[in-house]
Design an enzyme around this catalytic site. Structure first.
Site, short mmCIF file in Angstrom:
data_model
loop_
_atom_site.label_atom_id
_atom_site.label_comp_id
_atom_site.label_asym_id
_atom_site.label_seq_id
_atom_site.Cartn_x
_atom_site.Cartn_y
_atom_site.Cartn_z
CD GLU A 176 -2.77 1.32 2.36
OE1 GLU A 176 -3.87 2.36 2.47
OE2 GLU A 176 -2.54 0.75 3.43
CE LYS A 213 -6.64 0.17 1.51
NZ LYS A 213 -7.24 -0.39 2.76
#
Length: 294
Positions: A176, A213
């Protein structure tokens, strides 16, 4: 890794719920839920209250595998129980939802326009416990604020270095590198980030798979090449501070991108709601996020 869970995450219809607020962000999450800091006097009481909140969400009829593929947990939540079962087991066995674990320890100070992750000195120990708790994958967050190539390279390098250790342990890492939605260089950041992610993805072995992400991009479908990459299980989007409606609209425009929302999932939930009111509000959020993800 359970092959059934892998197939569900890779090919299933739905989204991933983010229930992983950590120690630093828990007071804000509780306040949004209607629980003020006056309601607890120490960290233990705070974590008890946030576990009550998460338990209410997870046990709600609206929180089900028809529309939710997975859920990301905080370490405290992983080690606690729901109806006598460890949270990950409850999710997998009672709900059919795949459990993930947040493993990062928060963000370092900003340098070169980014915030790297703080050192994760107990990563191996955490991964061993995650395996014991039947966790499928992990998540770790960095933040990009400026279109600084040196900084973005450092973020992606750190993410993949740790990601490979997570893969070696038998788990699937969610990488992420969040781009701050308030960055004046957001679009340029995303262009540089995509290039760096592709460079690292192309160097993975056939048995090394990751999830990504990412902030919903300014340029529609810029991440399609990442979504279609053979080493990428799934690309999910964080809401990044957008309201549910705004995040959903932006998400719908990007083919193959699904949600992994936190605040956008829980923003209309309140501790003082009756169970009927709570379940109705959660169902409305789940339905809207699901529709934007399929």
């Amino acid at each position: 890794m359970q092959q059934g869970q892998f197939e569900k995450i890779k090919n299933g219809k739905g989204f991933i719920a983010a229930l992983d607020q950590s120690g630093g962000s828990t007071p804000k999450a509780l306040a949004a839920y209607g629980v003020s800091e006056n309601a607890y006097s120490n960290e233990d009481e705070m974590f008890n209250l946030v576990h009550d909140m998460r338990t209410r969400i997870i046990t709600s009829p609206a929180f089900n595998a028809d529309k939710i593929l997975g859920a990301i947990l905080f370490e405290e939540t992983m080690d606690r129980k729901i109806d006598g079962m460890y949270t990950a087991d409850y999710l997998a066995e009672k709900k059919g939802i795949v459990p993930f674990l947040k493993v990062d320890k928060g963000l370092a100070e900003e340098s070169n326009g980014v915030q790297l992750m703080k050192p994760i000195n107990d990563l191996d120990e955490t991964l061993n416990r995650a395996i014991e708790r039947h966790i499928f994958g992990t998540k770790m967050r960095s933040v990009i604020k400026e279109a600084n190539l040196e900084g973005i390279k450092a973020v992606v390098e750190q993410q993949f270095e740790l990601g490979k250790r997570i893969i070696a342990a038998g788990l699937v890492p969610i990488i992420e590198p969040e781009v701050d939605i308030n960055s004046s260089e957001k679009e340029k950041c995303e262009e540089l980030l995509k290039t760096e992610l592709l460079n690292h993805l192309n160097n993975l072995q056939e048995n090394e798979n990751v999830m990504l992400k990412l902030t919903i991009p300014t340029s529609t479908n810029i991440y399609k090449e990442l979504i279609d990459h053979p080493r990428v299980v799934r690309v999910v989007a964080l809401s990044g501070g957008y309201s549910t409606d705004v995040a959903n609209e932006k998400l719908k425009a990007n083919d193959g991108l699904i949600a992994s929302f936190s605040r956008a999932l829980s923003q209309d939930l309140n501790v003082n709601q009756t169970d009927a009111e709570f379940n109705e509000a959660l169902a409305k959020a789940v339905d809207s996020i699901y529709e934007a993800s399929v």
